[in-house]
Design a protein around this motif. Structure first.
Motif, PDB file in Angstrom:
ATOM      1  N   ILE A 103      78.478  92.416  44.358  1.00 20.03           N
ATOM      2  CA  ILE A 103      79.282  92.600  43.437  1.00 20.03           C
ATOM      3  C   ILE A 103      80.777  91.902  43.543  1.00 20.03           C
ATOM      4  CG2 ILE A 103      80.399  94.143  41.790  1.00 20.03           C
ATOM      5  CD1 ILE A 103      77.250  94.422  41.393  1.00 20.03           C
ATOM      6  N   ASN A 104      81.017  91.033  42.951  1.00 23.77           N
ATOM      7  CA  ASN A 104      82.308  90.587  42.878  1.00 23.77           C
ATOM      8  C   ASN A 104      82.641  89.788  44.039  1.00 23.77           C
ATOM      9  OD1 ASN A 104      83.182  91.131  40.420  1.00 23.77           O
ATOM     10  ND2 ASN A 104      83.988  93.324  40.844  1.00 23.77           N
TER      11      ASN A 104
ATOM     12  N   CYS B 152      80.414  88.151  32.729  1.00 23.95           N
ATOM     13  CA  CYS B 152      80.043  89.651  32.538  1.00 23.95           C
ATOM     14  C   CYS B 152      78.557  89.643  32.606  1.00 23.95           C
ATOM     15  CB  CYS B 152      80.515  90.090  31.133  1.00 23.95           C
ATOM     16  SG  CYS B 152      79.951  89.118  29.675  1.00 23.95           S
TER      17      CYS B 152
ATOM     18  N   ARG C 264      89.369  90.902  31.314  1.00 20.37           N
ATOM     19  CA  ARG C 264      88.997  91.213  32.645  1.00 20.37           C
ATOM     20  C   ARG C 264      89.371  92.603  32.962  1.00 20.37           C
ATOM     21  NH1 ARG C 264      87.836  87.353  36.385  1.00 20.37           N
ATOM     22  NH2 ARG C 264      88.795  85.681  35.391  1.00 20.37           N
TER      23      ARG C 264
ATOM     24  N   ASN D 276      86.198  95.598  33.308  1.00 23.21           N
ATOM     25  CA  ASN D 276      86.145  96.638  34.547  1.00 23.21           C
ATOM     26  C   ASN D 276      86.799  97.779  34.125  1.00 23.21           C
ATOM     27  OD1 ASN D 276      86.303  97.329  37.267  1.00 23.21           O
ATOM     28  ND2 ASN D 276      88.357  96.354  37.481  1.00 23.21           N
TER      29      ASN D 276
ATOM     30  N   ASN E  51      81.707  98.563  31.597  1.00 20.77           N
ATOM     31  CA  ASN E  51      81.319  98.194  32.973  1.00 20.77           C
ATOM     32  C   ASN E  51      80.436  97.052  32.479  1.00 20.77           C
ATOM     33  OD1 ASN E  51      80.647  97.652  35.512  1.00 20.77           O
ATOM     34  ND2 ASN E  51      79.084  99.245  35.390  1.00 20.77           N
ATOM     35  N   SER E  52      80.852  95.840  32.866  1.00 22.94           N
ATOM     36  CA  SER E  52      80.121  94.649  32.706  1.00 22.94           C
ATOM     37  C   SER E  52      80.331  93.628  33.688  1.00 22.94           C
ATOM     38  CB  SER E  52      80.261  93.988  31.153  1.00 22.94           C
ATOM     39  OG  SER E  52      79.506  93.277  30.587  1.00 22.94           O
ATOM     40  N   ARG E  53      79.363  93.371  34.448  1.00 20.38           N
ATOM     41  CA  ARG E  53      79.583  92.439  35.637  1.00 20.38           C
ATOM     42  C   ARG E  53      78.499  91.250  35.820  1.00 20.38           C
ATOM     43  NH1 ARG E  53      81.615  97.379  39.019  1.00 20.38           N
ATOM     44  NH2 ARG E  53      79.217  98.293  38.735  1.00 20.38           N
TER      45      ARG E  53
ATOM     46  N   ASP F  76      76.187  89.817  38.761  1.00 23.08           N
ATOM     47  CA  ASP F  76      76.017  90.102  39.997  1.00 23.08           C
ATOM     48  C   ASP F  76      76.017  88.688  40.868  1.00 23.08           C
ATOM     49  OD1 ASP F  76      73.256  89.329  40.761  1.00 23.08           O
ATOM     50  OD2 ASP F  76      72.974  90.625  39.153  1.00 23.08           O
TER      51      ASP F  76
END
Ligand SMILES: *Cc1c(COP(=O)(O)O)cnc(C)c1O
Length: 379
Positions: free
Chosen positions: A38-39, A62, A219, A223, A238-240, A242
């Protein structure tokens, strides 16, 4: 005509993967070895590369395209009751997030030749409560952004471009400048769903903007509304994206323009085969946009759509209906403001459109097989 050896699909992701397998497999292995799931650095590198490709200041990745639209609307502080104008002829996600946030979706018709949102209809739908326009760059070409931006300026509205189907398409302004789809309005929203023109191998999405403050807000909202860890300034989500998806997207981004070339080749083949056919109306190209052919969509004239799809299916040729029901006639979006007949172009399109297989791996033999069978049914 004999069937081709390979099964024909609407989108052939497997053949595309086979060409980049060595690179993709190594990139995935690299993420596994580094465990920065993640990130991690892949996400940051992809973000920077996409910013460079699009010529935009900020890309915020996202989890998917629907989230991108939702987060963009949250970041613009749209409030319940605010009116947001969008096209009646689109994928449901566009209107879904408007409704989900308690905003009022205001639907407008599209133009029949390019399927894009009707500018005059937008203008008529603007009220003192209107806060934003969401043009959808449907099937791979841009809506008329000069006209939309002029309306937005005149009425002080945000423009949220839904560019899930048109990543990489260039919009050509009347002043001669060209910009990538999604980088013209206040914010652009895209999807990396596997079948999209830049698709990952799972879910993904992104927002683009040139506005520093808006980028920071987006952003933060993506987060959990936090700008500093465990300090929450607003209610977020919460939207990421990967790292594995980002690593795959980095490889595919290098091929994105080539993918558009391959799609255009297939579209040109279809166009030529069906040119001037009385029963088959080929998709028009907008003069202000190039086309990246997310879909190749015919309008059938006096052809029984169920029968032609059954006939094609019997020849192992898939054909899909994007989209069969206008938004204003969907149960979830029924509204006393709208009734059958209100959006005649969309209603007609929903009844007559048919999309043919469109992807990066269509060879001439397959295209010949598809067009021959379509023409055989329509003779
Ligand atoms: C695919 C799509 C979306 C949603 O993207 P997801 O990643 O599936 O959430 C939104 N708008 C349009 C026009 C799309 O085609």
């Amino acid at each position: 005509m004999t069937k081709t050896a390979k099964k024909i699909q609407m989108v052939d992701l497997k053949s595309q993967y086979e060409k980049i397998k060595t690179e993709v497999d190594a990139a995935i292995q690299n993420v596994l070895d580094n465990t920065a799931f993640i990130n991690g650095p892949e996400v940051k590198a992809f973000q920077a590369e996409l910013e460079q490709y699009l010529g935009v200041k900020h890309v915020i990745p996202c989890a998917n395209g629907t989230d991108a639209l939702q987060i963009a609307m949250m970041a613009l502080d749209l409030k319940p009751g605010d009116e947001v104008i969008t096209a009646d002829f689109t994928y449901v996600a566009t209107a879904e997030v408007i409704a989900l946030l308690g905003l009022k979706p205001v639907l407008v018709d599209v133009v029949p030749d390019t399927f894009e949102i009707d500018i005059q209809a937008i203008e008529k739908a603007i009220t003192p409560k209107t806060k934003a326009i969401v043009p959808v760059h449907l099937f791979g070409q841009c809506a008329d952004m000069d006209a939309i931006m002029a309306l937005a300026k005149k009425h002080n509205l945000y423009v949220i471009e839904d560019t899930a189907q048109a990543i990489g398409a260039n919009y050509k302004s009347a002043d001669g400048s060209a910009k990538k789809a999604g980088t013209i309005g206040t914010v652009g929203c895209t999807s990396f769903f596997p079948s999209k023109n830049l698709g990952c191998y799972g879910d993904g999405g992104a927002m683009y903007t040139n506005d520093d403050q808006l980028a920071a807000k987006i952003r933060m909202i993506a987060n959990h509304g936090q700008s500093v860890q465990y300090v929450h300034d607003s209610i977020g989500v919460n939207s990421r994206l990967d790292s594995i998806q980002a690593a795959i997207l980095r490889i595919k981004l290098r091929d994105l323009d080539n993918y558009a070339v391959a799609r255009n080749k297939a579209a040109n083949y279809y166009d030529k085969a069906f040119a001037n056919h009385p029963k088959l109306k080929t998709p028009a190209r907008a003069k202000f946009s190039d086309h990246v052919f997310h879909q190749y969509t015919l309008q059938l004239v006096g052809v029984d759509r169920t029968a032609i799809r059954e006939y094609l299916a019997s020849k192992d040729i898939p054909a899909m209906i994007y989209y069969p029901i206008p938004l204003h006639l969907q149960k979830a979006y029924l509204d006393p403001r709208y009734k059958a007949g209100d959006f005649p172009v969309t209603e007609k399109l929903c009844a007559c459109v048919m999309s043919l297989p469109m992807h990066t791996e269509l060879d001439e033999e397959t295209l010949n097989y598809i067009t021959t069978n379509v023409l055989e049914f329509c003779k």
